[in-house]
Design a protein around this motif. Structure first.
Motif: not given
Length: 266
Positions: A37-50, A55-60, A233-234, A251-254
């Protein structure tokens, strides 16, 4: 179906099995993609996971933990805080006791060992799959109690976790292939890193089912463990290099997606 909806173990196995499958499907990308994966896309996925995990920690997890404790006639914030702290402490111990190598890092963390780099890469991903599996498993166990809206909320959580597990599977199998493993082995290890989710989920459910009144503590425990992973980590990894903004937007999107899934479906 009505019997399934009241069986916490069966529901937890269904939910965590889905998230594991998403990891395996992501790992299968190694058979079709020649480059990482491109570095930019990889960082985006890491942020998305975070973002998804926060959000899951709070609402779920934390909000249901407080509400359930209050329904039991207890002070809601006490098990929420206690479980949260214990979950973070548990991941801190795993972080110190298990040798692991984060993606993109040069030096491993934890105690010195003779493990190969590929093994320690898998261990690193496995670390934060533990709280994810517990979170999904406990959410479905909560649904089995008949809590209003809990079943759809559990499905929303599993969907959110599954969406972030797919790129995670690719993010582990592709570097493993680059490290010299064949595509088949890289896929196997990438998929295996997600197998801990059903295991952790079922252990959490069995514990919550056998100890009366412990469910709010367990929900908060999973939240604390996930937040530890996000902060330790993330988020730091998502901000490395010149494309840190991709991690921020991810991260904002996730966070937004997981919030909408939980509120709209739950």
């Amino acid at each position: 179906m009505s019997h399934l909806a009241s069986d916490p173990v069966a529901l937890a196995a269904l939910g965590t099995g889905f998230t594991f499958l998403c990891t395996a499907l992501g790992a299968a990308v190694v058979f079709f993609v020649r480059r990482e994966l491109s570095p930019k896309l990889g960082l985006g996925f890491l942020g998305f996971a975070s973002g998804v995990m926060m959000a899951a920690s709070v609402w779920s997890l934390l909000i249901p933990a407080i509400e359930m404790a209050e329904e039991q006639g207890k002070t809601g914030w006490i098990p929420a805080l206690g479980g949260f702290v214990l979950g973070g402490a548990f991941l801190f111990l795993l972080d110190r006791l298990l040798p692991h190598l984060h993606l993109g890092a040069r030096e491993p963390e934890g105690p010195k060992s003779s493990f190969k780099r590929t093994t320690m890469l898998v261990f690193a991903v496995t670390l934060h799959n533990v709280p994810e599996g517990m979170a999904v498993g406990l959410a479905f166990a909560l649904a089995a109690t008949g809590e209003p809206g809990a079943l759809t909320a559990a499905f929303a959580l599993a969907l959110g976790m599954g969406l972030q597990n797919f790129p995670e599977g690719a993010a582990i199998s592709l570097p493993l292939h680059r490290e010299g493993l064949g595509r088949g082995k890289a896929f196997f290890y990438g998929a295996a890193s997600g197998f801990v989710e059903p295991v952790a989920g079922l252990i959490g459910v069995l514990l919550a089912s056998t100890v009366t009144g412990i469910m709010p503590w367990m929900l908060a425990f999973a939240a604390g463990a996930m937040i530890y992973v996000v902060v330790e980590e993330l988020i730091p990894q998502s901000q490395e290099g010149e494309h840190g903004h991709a991690g921020t937007f991810g991260a904002m999107a996730g966070f937004a997606l997981m919030m909408v899934l939980d509120v709209a479906l739950g």
